[in-house]
Design an enzyme around this catalytic site. Structure first.
Site: not given
Ligand code: NVA
Ligand code: CP
Length: 320
Positions: A117, A144, A147, A240, A280, A308
């Site tokens: 990540r 992502h 997800q 989101d 998500c 997930r």
């Molecule tokens: N778009 C959000 C998704 C979090 C799982 C982010 O990147 O923070």
């Molecule tokens: N939806 C998602 O990826 O959640 P986290 O940021 O908690 O991993």
């Protein structure tokens, strides 16, 4: 799952492959993984052991925070008979400037797969280039994909199909979720509509490539600024956060710009009567979505979060 998914089980071999974007998977591979996810879910629910990854280890590098991704990958590896290592970039030498090249090569000597990540999508691409084990994208600024595998599984469970459904994303069109939703939807023959303010539209290159897939699978892609227009007759409504991780400096400005893009009762009146709502998570209630929607009868966000685990176990089982 259905015949449609089962039919797609033949000839899929993902062993050793990376999982960086949904655009890199075929429709058949995505449907195959969804079917596998469903089977693994049934096994886990029935208490049937499924140690397909006995003795295998997944390294998980996190340069951003996570609740779901971290826990679902870790628990998933455990349930598959393997183990997962949490590697925060604050603790490993990568965070002190060791190169991606060296990190990828070294970790490949210890682990059977890497989940990352991070911020720039090019970071996971660089890891994938130098690692000799499969690399899984656990979120970048651009995509992502794990997800969205869970999202597709959830939609399938609630709607009994994917092909021909209309999904509508309301909010930040230029974020990781939107891009992976567009790529995933067109692969499985879903129509996708995105409503975003000017200046926050999806990445043009991603849309162009998705349109080429859509021409083949029969999906449609609509992008516009008007949420009411885009949400018309949607089977699936998705949003989101307005401010994704890494953009915190823009949070105040974004709150104002995205205010008309809140998913609320009034807007959802234009969706189909039996629409489902996905997010998500993490969510900011009363910002991108009202409590009445996310905690209401159309919301399936906790099924989505649970999936997930199952969707990623399918990915891990097949790649590692
Ligand atoms: N778009 C959000 C998704 C979090 C799982 C982010 O990147 O923070
Ligand atoms: N939806 C998602 O990826 O959640 P986290 O940021 O908690 O991993």
């Amino acid at each position: 799952m259905t015949d449609l998914l089962l039919k797609n089980k033949k000839n899929v071999n993902l062993k050793g492959k990376d999982f960086l974007t949904l655009a890199e998977l075929s429709s058949e591979e995505i449907l195959f993984l969804l079917d596998e996810a469903n089977q693994l879910k049934q096994m886990q629910k029935s208490g049937i052991p499924h140690p397909y990854l006995n003795g295998k280890v997944l390294g998980m590098i996190f340069e951003k925070s996570s609740t779901r991704t971290r826990v679902s990958f870790e628990v998933g590896m455990y349930q598959l008979g393997g183990q997962a290592l949490f590697l925060s970039n604050k603790d490993i030498q990568l965070g002190r400037g060791e190169t991606i090249h060296d990190t990828a090569k070294v970790l490949s000597r210890y682990v059977d797969g890497l989940m990352i990540r991070t911020f720039s999508h090019s970071t996971v691409e660089e890891f994938a280039e130098h690692a000799t084990v499969p690399v899984i994208n656990g979120l970048t600024d651009l995509h992502h994909p794990t997800q969205v595998m869970a999202d597709l599984q959830t939609i399938y469970e609630h709607k009994g199909k994917l092909q021909g459904l209309k999904m509508c994303f309301i909010g930040d069109g230029n974020n990781n979720m939107t891009h992976s939703l567009i790529e995933g939807a067109v692969k499985v023959g879903m129509d996708i509509a995105v409503a975003s303010p000017e200046g926050y539209m999806p990445n043009k290159e991603i849309v162009k490539n998705a349109q080429a897939v859509a021409n083949y699978t029969g999906s449609t892609i609509q992008i516009g600024v008007d949420p009411v227009e885009m949400i018309q007759d949607a089977d699936v409504v998705v949003t989101d956060v307005f401010t994704s991780m890494g953009l915190e400096d823009e949070a105040e400005e974004r709150l104002k710009i995205f205010a008309p893009y809140q998913v609320n009762e009034e807007l959802c009146n234009y969706a189909k009567e039996d629409y489902i709502f996905l997010h998500c998570l993490p969510a900011h209630r009363e910002e991108e979505v009202t409590s009445s929607i996310i905690d209401g009868p159309h919301s399936v966000v906790f099924d989505e979060a649970e999936n997930r685990l199952h969707a990623q176990k399918a990915i891990l089982k097949n790649l590692l």
